[in-house]
Design an enzyme around this catalytic site. Structure first.
Site, short mmCIF file in Angstrom:
data_model
loop_
_atom_site.label_atom_id
_atom_site.label_comp_id
_atom_site.label_asym_id
_atom_site.label_seq_id
_atom_site.Cartn_x
_atom_site.Cartn_y
_atom_site.Cartn_z
N LYS A 1 0.80 -1.23 0.00
CA LYS A 1 0.00 0.00 0.00
C LYS A 1 0.84 1.28 0.00
CE LYS A 1 -4.32 -1.59 2.01
NZ LYS A 1 -5.26 -1.51 3.11
N ASP B 1 -10.18 2.98 1.45
CA ASP B 1 -10.42 2.55 2.84
C ASP B 1 -10.94 3.72 3.69
OD1 ASP B 1 -9.61 -0.05 2.50
OD2 ASP B 1 -7.54 0.32 3.14
#
Ligand code: NAP
Length: 500
Positions: free
Chosen positions: A299, A335
């Site tokens: 990420k 997210d």
């Protein structure tokens, strides 16, 4: 008798007993499969496989059998000589096998006999490399010296770009009938994509039994989930990059979503070890990949390969969604929004106090999103230094664990990995949970110990699956520009997690 065209999917059947082989072949045929590889070398007595061919074809004349009898020296199980191997394959062809596989090592040593085989059935000359994927033009040149109808190249993918090298081969040799396969988990996308990239067919494991090569999955999964046989070169390719990736429920969720919206696309699990992220970007440009989800451990590092990163993702320092627009790679963090949306259904964040437990990647997304939404944010974790650093970065209050029992919050967002499968009996909070709304990011299992305790304490629950679905919906809509089929995605996620 040789066949002009072969089905796109071949089920590899390796059994020690002839009756098991016929039984499984019948199960596959009844499920609609018409192309079956009979591994004579797996049988205790390979000669018995010849009669097995005949017996099976009597009941299923619509099926095409590919007979294989690979020698032990070449990673098969047959202990006989090359002459005996060729004799068995000839007998299998006489018994009705329309295709036969002879490995390159035998074909080279018995050139004339191999050429004769070519007249009896469609001859597949095969090359296997269980170590890696060498320069492929050299391999093909070597193979083309042996007369054959089909050339099969199965190598082991050591890095993602091995997939694109294999897939490029049929395109650069349009007059040669080629089968390409990348073995191993890294190579899995090649098994799905090879028929749509000019490869003649791909191999699948039988249903409810082991395959004969690393990375094979069942025909049911290849057809139903990945649409093998329906994909074309124009089908868009999406996926998730992770290490490990096998546990990911994203392929189940996104493929079902594409199917529900009739979008010609496939979503694949790409196993990308840390060291191979740059190499994956080469594959992504070559295939091309239209967009991908990013998870542990990529990420943060993926950002260096992107042309544009959304400002919130830049502040968080992590991207979980990548897509390509006008030839440029773009990234965002879905997210963050996926934390705020489910919580906002229960409280007004701008007027709420929220305790965030954890300081890892997911906690970081939540921290910035909650602070941006105006929540009065406190953070706790097991490493006070890391908690302080995150709290400083997003303007939150750092707390020590032993301060918590004296405090109470409107909401708790749990963002550590405690309670996640297989450690399902772990929980960050032992006694009373210090908040009214309890949001657990962990979604495997769907009902965690924290949620069970919160239910007993009559709290309002927000399961991690809601967050997972929100970010998946956002990804789908970013990639396709269409409204995501939420209910379909939720059903697929629950099924993939093994729940109702
Ligand atoms: P991560 O970056 O590895 O962070 C893990 C966090 O858990 C760190 O804060 C770590 O603390 C803490 N931790 C680990 N073991 C602990 C223990 N024994 N006691 C206390 N704290 C412990 O992982 P992540 O990406 O943030 O993911 C965290 C969880 O959220 C995972 O279960 C993941 O599946 C879930 N998640 C869910 C979604 C969703 O869509 N629902 C999305 C993303 C993540 P240290 O820093 O002190 O090591």
């Amino acid at each position: 008798m040789r066949v002009k065209s072969l089905p796109k999917l071949c089920i590899a059947l390796g059994f020690t007993e002839p009756n098991q082989l016929v039984q499984q072949a019948c199960i596959e045929a009844e499920a609609g499969e018409t192309f079956l590889e009979f591994r004579l070398d797996y049988l205790k007595q390979p000669g018995a496989g010849v009669e097995t061919n005949r017996e099976f074809l009597r009941d299923h004349p619509e099926c095409v059998i590919l007979a294989t009898c690979r020698r032990r020296q070449n990673q098969g199980r047959f202990n006989g000589s090359i002459d005996e191997q060729i004799g068995l394959l000839e007998a299998a062809a006489e018994a009705g096998a329309k295709a036969i596989d002879l490995e390159i090592e035998s074909a080279e040593r018995a050139h004339l006999a191999a050429a004769t085989l070519c007249g009896t059935a469609s001859l597949v000359v095969s090359y296997h490399n269980f170590e890696g994927t060498p320069p492929l033009e050299g391999v093909l040149r070597r193979m083309l010296r042996c007369p054959a109808d089909v050339y099969k190249i199965a190598t082991t993918a050591r890095k993602p770009s091995d997939i694109s090298r294999l897939l490029a081969l049929p395109k650069s040799h349009p007059k040669v009938r080629i089968v390409v396969l990348a073995m191993g988990e890294i190579g899995f996308p090649c098994r799905v994509l090879s028929p749509s990239h000019g490869g003649l067919f791909t191999y699948a494991a039988p249903s409810a039994a082991e395959g004969t090569a690393p990375g094979q999955v069942s025909a049911h999964v290849l057809r139903r989930l990945y649409r093998v046989g329906k994909l074309s070169k124009a089908s868009k390719v999406y996926g998730v990059i992770a290490d490990p990736v096998a546990h990911s429920i994203s392929p189940a969720v996104h493929n079902r979503a594409f199917q529900a919206r009739r979008i010609d696309a496939v979503y694949l699990p790409f196993l990308v070890p840390s060291l191979h992220l740059k190499d994956f970007m080469t594959l992504a440009a070559d295939l091309p990949v239209a967009g991908f989800s990013v998870t542990i451990p990529h990420k943060q590092r993926v950002m260096r390969y992107l042309d544009a990163v959304d400002p919130l993702a830049r502040r968080i320092g992590a991207v979980n969604t990548v897509w390509r627009k006008a030839g440029r790679w773009r990234g965002m963090n879905a997210d963050a929004e996926a934390v705020v949306i489910p919580l906002s259904r229960h409280l007004r964040l701008a007027k709420s106090s929220v305790l965030l437990a954890g300081n890892g990647g997911a906690a970081r997304s939540a921290a910035f999103a909650l602070a941006d939404a105006g929540a009065k944010l406190s953070i706790v974790g097991r490493s006070p230094d890391r908690v302080r650093a995150l709290a400083r970065a997003c303007g939150a209050e750092p707390l020590l664990r032993d301060q918590i029992p004296k405090l109470h919050f409107d909401a708790l967002v749990h963002a550590t990995s405690l309670g996640m499968f297989p450690h399902t009996e772990e929980c960050f909070f032992e006694g009373s949970i210090p908040a009214e709304v309890v949001f657990d990011m962990v979604y495997n299992p769907a009902e965690t110990l924290l949620l069970r305790r919160a239910k007993e304490q009559r709290k309002t629950l927000v399961p991690g699956l809601q967050m997972f679905l929100e970010q998946a919906v956002r990804q789908f809509e970013t990639w396709t520009g269409e409204t995501a089929p939420r209910a379909v995605m939720e059903k697929a996620a629950r099924e993939a997690l093994g729940g109702a």
